[in-house]
Design a protein around this motif. Structure first.
Motif, PDB file in Angstrom:
ATOM      1  N   UNK A   1      12.604   7.537  -2.266  1.00  0.00           N
ATOM      2  CA  UNK A   1      13.943   7.159  -2.721  1.00  0.00           C
ATOM      3  C   UNK A   1      14.381   7.994  -3.917  1.00  0.00           C
ATOM      4  N   UNK A   2      13.445   8.265  -4.841  1.00  0.00           N
ATOM      5  CA  UNK A   2      13.792   9.082  -6.003  1.00  0.00           C
ATOM      6  C   UNK A   2      14.143  10.508  -5.589  1.00  0.00           C
ATOM      7  N   UNK A   3      13.433  11.003  -4.582  1.00  0.00           N
ATOM      8  CA  UNK A   3      13.765  12.341  -4.079  1.00  0.00           C
ATOM      9  C   UNK A   3      15.158  12.361  -3.466  1.00  0.00           C
ATOM     10  N   UNK A   4      15.499  11.302  -2.733  1.00  0.00           N
ATOM     11  CA  UNK A   4      16.858  11.223  -2.191  1.00  0.00           C
ATOM     12  C   UNK A   4      17.896  11.181  -3.300  1.00  0.00           C
ATOM     13  N   UNK A   5      17.586  10.429  -4.345  1.00  0.00           N
ATOM     14  CA  UNK A   5      18.540  10.276  -5.448  1.00  0.00           C
ATOM     15  C   UNK A   5      18.755  11.589  -6.208  1.00  0.00           C
ATOM     16  N   UNK A   6      17.719  12.407  -6.298  1.00  0.00           N
ATOM     17  CA  UNK A   6      17.819  13.640  -7.069  1.00  0.00           C
ATOM     18  C   UNK A   6      18.338  14.815  -6.246  1.00  0.00           C
ATOM     19  N   UNK A   7      17.940  14.906  -4.957  1.00  0.00           N
ATOM     20  CA  UNK A   7      18.171  16.139  -4.214  1.00  0.00           C
ATOM     21  C   UNK A   7      19.194  16.017  -3.096  1.00  0.00           C
TER      22      UNK A   7
ATOM     23  N   UNK B   1       0.800  -1.231   0.000  1.00  0.00           N
ATOM     24  CA  UNK B   1       0.000   0.000   0.000  1.00  0.00           C
ATOM     25  C   UNK B   1       0.828   1.275   0.000  1.00  0.00           C
ATOM     26  N   UNK B   2       2.021   1.243   0.526  1.00  0.00           N
ATOM     27  CA  UNK B   2       2.848   2.457   0.564  1.00  0.00           C
ATOM     28  C   UNK B   2       4.046   2.330  -0.373  1.00  0.00           C
ATOM     29  N   UNK B   3       3.988   1.432  -1.304  1.00  0.00           N
ATOM     30  CA  UNK B   3       5.134   1.194  -2.187  1.00  0.00           C
ATOM     31  C   UNK B   3       5.478   2.441  -2.990  1.00  0.00           C
ATOM     32  N   UNK B   4       4.482   3.051  -3.618  1.00  0.00           N
ATOM     33  CA  UNK B   4       4.756   4.201  -4.479  1.00  0.00           C
ATOM     34  C   UNK B   4       5.249   5.392  -3.671  1.00  0.00           C
ATOM     35  N   UNK B   5       4.698   5.572  -2.486  1.00  0.00           N
ATOM     36  CA  UNK B   5       5.174   6.689  -1.658  1.00  0.00           C
ATOM     37  C   UNK B   5       6.648   6.508  -1.325  1.00  0.00           C
TER      38      UNK B   5
ATOM     39  N   UNK C   1      12.663   1.132  -9.827  1.00  0.00           N
ATOM     40  CA  UNK C   1      12.269   1.906 -11.020  1.00  0.00           C
ATOM     41  C   UNK C   1      13.410   1.868 -12.032  1.00  0.00           C
ATOM     42  N   UNK C   2      13.565   0.781 -12.683  1.00  0.00           N
ATOM     43  CA  UNK C   2      14.692   0.694 -13.639  1.00  0.00           C
ATOM     44  C   UNK C   2      14.513   1.609 -14.831  1.00  0.00           C
TER      45      UNK C   2
END
Length: 765
Positions: free
Chosen positions: A687-693, A678-682, A709-710
Motif C-alpha cells: 500500500x505504501x508503494x502504491x501511495x508513493x509511486x 502473517x502477511x500484514x507487513x508485506x 501506518x499513521x
C-alpha cells in the motif's frame, strides 16, 4: 354517341387492371365509376360495380386511411343498390360483402367524429336491410348475411387494446368507444351484438340443419373465438352440444351423405384449430372427447353402411322340405379337424385345428405382443359363437384322448396281466453268447491312469502385456479428459440443498462435482509424490546440476493433470474459484509433507520439487487481466490460499496501472493486512508503494494507510511525504523471526542487504 354496355364493360375492365397494377389509382377509379354503376344503371353494370366495390375494400394493398375515406363515399350507392326492389341476387351478395368490409371502417370514423350522424344513419340503414334479408333470402345471400353479422358482433363487443396511446393501430371494437358517445353508446350496441350472436348460434339448435348455413356459421365463428375471449366460452359450448350426424337416422340420399360429411369435417376442423391454439385450455379435455366420439360415430355409420346384407330367413342348405328340394343336395359340413400325430404331442399341435401347411409352419412368436393383441381381439369379436364352440369342443376331445392314453401307459403291467399269471416264472438259462456279451459291457477292473500332462487344471487368464511409458501416459490423459468433460453435466453443488457434514466429513463421498474435483486434485498432487526423483541414485555423488541433467525432460502425468486443471479453472474462474482454492491447498500440503519426509532421509542430495508457488502464480496471472473494478473474487482467492509472498503482492499492485482498478488493488491489500497477520507487513508495504509511486492510487492508498501506518502522516511527514525516499532502496536489518500463529511456517525477513524494510519472504495464511 352513347357507348354500348359491352363497350362500357371493356373500359371498366381496363380501369380494373390499372388499379390492380397501381393501388394509388383506387380513389380516382372508385369516384369515377360510382355514377356509372348506380341503382339506375343496367344490370350488367350494377353487377360489375358491386363486384368491384367488394374487391376494393377487401384488397390488402389499399391503405387503411384511403379505405376509411372511400367507405364513407360509397355508402349512399350501396344503400340505393340494396333498397332497389327486385334487385339481382349477385348484386345483393356483392353489396353485403362490401358492407361487411366497410362496417369496421365507418365505426372507427364515428368513434372520433361523433357529429357525423348522416354517415352513421346510412350505415344503420344498410345494416337493418341486411338483417331483414337474413332469414328470407336465398342460400347465397344468407351466407353473405352471416359474414356481415359476424363482423358486426366482432366490432360491437369489447376487444383487447394493445396500445392505448395508439388508437389507430388497435383493433376496432367497443372498447375504443367512450361511454357517453351520442351516436354509438356502448350500453345499446353490446346487447345488440350479443343478441345477434345468439341468433347466429341458433342454427345449431334446429331439428333439420342446413349444411350450407352450418358450414358458413362455423367458418365465421373461428374468428370470434380467436379475437373475443368473452364470447368464446358460449360459442365453444354451443358447438360441443351440436351433433352434425343427427340426421343419419333419416333416409340417406347421396346429397344427404355429402351434407353430413361436410358438417362433420367443418366441425372437427374448427375444434381442432381451437385445441391447437390452446392445448391446455379449459375446453381441451372436452374437445378431445368430442372429436373422438365424432370419429367413432362416423366409423360406426360407415361400417354399418358397408356391411353385407343380413342372412335370409329360410335355410340355404337345401334340406327344407317346404322349399325347393334338390336331389343330391349335401349338407355343407364344417372343415374336418386333423388327427393328432402319433407319439409325444406339443401344445401347438394340441391347439392347431387347421391342416394348412403355411399356417402351421408360421412362427407366431416373431410378432410383437401388442400386434398379436390388436389382431386377436377383433377376430374374437367377429367370430361366430357356433364356430367358437365347435373349436373348443375339438380341443377338449383331443385333450381327453391324450389324457386317457397317458393313463393307460402309466398303469402297472402286473395289473394288466391279471392274477393268474403272477406265479408264472419260466426257467431262464442264458446261453454262452449272451454271457460273453454281458461280460464285454462290464467296465475294466484296473483302468489305466491318464498322463499328468493330459490332466485338466484350473483355467486362468494370461496376464496382459506390460504397458510402455507412452501408453500409460496416453491412457492417463484420456481418463483425465473424460473426467473433466463430465464436470459440465454435473449439477452445481452451490444450488443443491445438502446437509452440512461438518469437520468429520469424508472428502469425495457424495459422488458430486466436489467429490470428483477432490479426486482429481489429489491425483495431481499426491499420486506421484516421491516418484519424481527415482532416477537419481541414493549413492550418486555429484552436484545439483548433474542430478537435474539426468532427469527426464518430459512432463509427468501429474503435471498434465495440473495443466488441465489450470485450463479448466481459467475457462470460468469466477464460478470455479473454490476449485482453485482447494487445489492450491492440496499443493501446499503436499509440498510440506515432502519437505518433512526429506528431512528424515539424510542420503538424499536434492530437495523435493515444490509445486505450490509455480501454479499459484500461474492461476493469479491468468485471472488478473480479466478482473473488473467490482470483482470480489480476488479478495476471496487471496484470503483463502494457504501462503502468500511478495510476488503475489507485486502482481496485485500491478492492477493500479489501470485507473479503474485502483480501488480493487488497494482494497485487496488492505483486507489482507487487516485479516492475515502473517502477511500484514508485506501488504502494508505494498500500500505504501502504491501511495508513493502511483499517482492514480495516491488518494485511495493514503486513506487506508492512515489506519495502518499513521506515523507516515504525523508532523511534517504529511507535508513532505512526496520527498521521502522509496522504502525499497533502504537496507534495514531483519527482525528475529517469530512463530506463525496459524501453525504454518513463520514469516521470515531477509537479512541485511536485502532491499525491503519489512519484507517477508514467505508467509502462510
Amino acid at each position: 354517341m352513347a357507348l354500348s354496355v359491352s363497350d362500357q364493360l371493356i373500359q371498366l375492365d381496363a380501369a380494373r387492371q390499372l388499379v390492380l397494377a397501381d393501388s394509388a389509382l383506387y380513389p380516382q377509379i372508385v369516384q369515377g365509376i360510382l355514377p356509372i354503376v348506380g341503382a339506375n344503371a343496367r344490370l350488367e353494370l350494377r353487377r360489375w360495380g358491386a363486384d368491384f366495390l367488394a374487391e376494393t375494400f377487401a384488397s390488402p394493398v389499399l391503405a387503411l386511411q384511403e379505405k376509411e375515406r372511400l367507405g364513407r363515399e360509397v355508402l349512399q350507392t350501396l344503400k340505393e343498390l340494396l333498397e332497389n326492389p327486385g334487385q339481382d341476387d349477385n348484386v345483393v351478395k356483392s353489396v353485403i360483402q362490401a358492407a361487411a368490409s366497410i362496417y369496421g371502417l365507418v365505426f372507427r370514423h364515428i368513434i372520433s367524429s361523433s357529429h357525423d350522424s348522416a354517415t352513421w344513419d346510412r350505415m344503420a340503414a344498410i345494416k337493418s336491410n341486411i338483417f331483414r334479408r337474413w332469414d328470407a333470402a336465398s342460400g347465397g345471400i344468407r351466407i353473405c348475411c352471416i359474414k356481415f353479422v359476424q363482423r358486426v358482433v366482432q366490432v360491437q363487443t369489447p376487444g383487447v387494446i394493445a396500445d392505448p396511446r395508439r388508437s389507430e393501430q388497435n383493433e376496432v371494437s367497443l372498447a375504443l368507444v367512450p361511454r357517453d358517445h351520442p351516436l354509438i353508446p356502448p350500453s345499446r350496441l353490446e346487447p345488440e351484438a350479443l343478441g345477434l350472436l345468439d341468433r347466429l348460434l341458433n342454427v345449431f339448435h334446429e331439428e333439420t340443419s342446413d349444411a350450407i348455413l352450418v358450414n358458413a356459421t362455423l367458418s365465421c365463428l373461428g374468428a370470434l373465438i380467436r379475437t373475443r375471449p368473452n364470447a368464446a366460452n358460449r360459442i365453444i359450448n354451443t358447438i360441443l352440444n351440436f351433433n352434425p350426424l343427427k340426421q343419419t337416422n333419416s333416409p340417406m340420399t347421396p346429397k344427404m351423405k355429402v351434407q353430413i360429411k361436410s358438417m362433420e369435417r367443418t366441425t372437427r376442423s374448427v375444434l381442432l384449430n381451437v385445441l391447437r391454439k390452446n392445448e391446455n385450455g379449459p375446453f381441451a379435455g372436452r374437445i378431445r372427447q368430442y372429436v373422438d366420439r365424432l370419429a367413432q360415430a362416423r366409423f360406426d355409420i360407415s361400417d354399418g353402411a358397408s356391411r353385407k346384407r343380413a342372412l335370409p330367413s329360410e335355410p340355404t342348405d337345401g334340406l327344407d322340405s317346404a322349399k325347393r328340394m334338390r336331389l343330391g343336395a349335401e349338407l355343407p359340413g364344417r372343415p374336418e379337424t386333423p388327427s393328432l400325430p402319433s407319439g409325444p404331442v406339443s401344445h401347438a399341435q394340441l391347439f392347431t385345428l387347421t391342416g394348412d401347411r403355411g399356417l402351421t409352419s408360421f412362427d407366431v412368436t416373431q410378432l410383437p405382443i401388442d400386434l398379436v393383441v390388436r389382431i386377436t381381439l377383433p377376430v374374437l369379436h367377429r367370430i361366430e359363437q357356433s364356430s367358437l364352440d365347435a373349436a373348443i369342443s375339438a380341443v377338449r376331445s383331443r385333450y381327453n384322448a391324450l389324457k386317457a392314453s397317458q393313463a393307460t401307459q402309466i398303469q402297472d403291467p402286473a395289473q394288466v396281466l391279471g392274477d393268474d399269471e403272477e406265479d408264472y416264472e419260466p426257467n431262464f438259462e442264458p446261453t454262452e453268447e449272451q454271457v460273453l456279451n454281458k461280460t464285454d459291457n462290464l467296465p475294466p477292473e484296473d483302468p489305466l491312469p491318464l498322463p499328468a500332462d493330459l490332466a485338466l487344471g484350473p483355467f486362468k487368464l494370461p496376464q496382459p502385456p506390460p504397458l510402455t511409458a507412452e501408453e500409460t501416459e496416453q491412457m492417463g490423459k484420456g481418463t483425465i479428459s473424460r473426467v473433466f468433460s463430465m464436470m459440465s453435466v454435473l449439477d452445481d453443488p452451490s444450488t443443491a440443498k445438502r446437509q452440512k457434514p461438518g469437520l468429520n466429513r469424508l472428502a469425495g463421498s457424495n459422488y458430486d462435482r466436489d467429490a470428483w474435483m477432490t479426486v482429481i486434485t489429489r491425483l495431481a498432487t499426491r499420486a506421484s509424490a516421491g516418484l519424481e526423483d527415482d532416477d537419481i541414485s541414493e549413492h550418486e555423488e555429484g552436484d545439483l546440476k548433474g542430478a537435474i541433467a539426468k532427469q527426464s525432460p518430459e512432463p509427468s502425468l501429474s503435471d498434465g493433470i495440473r495443466e488441465t486443471l489450470w485450463k479448466f479453472i481459467t475457462e470460468d474462474f469466477r464460478s470455479r474459484i473454490p476449485i482453485a482454492i482447494s487445489w492450491l491447498n492440496e499443493e501446499w500440503f503436499n509440498d510440506r509433507i515432502q519437505s518433512q519426509s526429506q528431512d528424515g532421509q539424510k542420503a538424499r542430495k536434492r530437495p523435493p520439487k515444490q509445486h505450490y508457488e509455480k501454479w499459484m502464480l500461474k492461476v493469479v496471472d491468468s485471472i488478473l487481466p480479466f478482473l473488473d473494478a467490482k470483482d470480489k473474487v480476488l479478495i476471496r482467492f487471496l484470503s483463502e490460499i494457504p501462503a502468500l509472498d511478495e510476488k503475489v503482492v507485486d502482481r496485485v499492485k500491478g492492477l493500479a496501472r489501470d485507473p479503474e482498478r485502483v480501488t480493487l488493488a488497494a482494497n485487496a491489500l488492505y483486507y489482507l493486512a487487516a485479516f492475515r497477520p502473517p502477511v500484514r507487513e508485506i501488504c502494508i508495504d505494498g500500500l505504501e508503494d502504491l501511495w508513493r509511486n502511483y499517482d492514480d492510487a495516491r488518494a485511495a492508498a493514503g486513506k487506508l494507510l492512515k489506519k495502518l501506518r499513521p506515523e507516515l502522516f504525523r508532523g511534517d511527514n504529511a507535508e513532505n511525504s512526496s520527498k521521502l525516499p522509496n522504502p525499497t532502496n533502504i537496507n534495514v536489518k531483519s527482525p528475529p523471526p517469530s512463530d506463525s500463529k496459524e501453525g504454518l511456517p513463520s514469516a521470515s525477513v531477509q537479512g541485511e542487504g536485502v532491499s525491503a524494510p519489512r519484507n517477508a519472504v514467505a508467509a502462510a495464511g
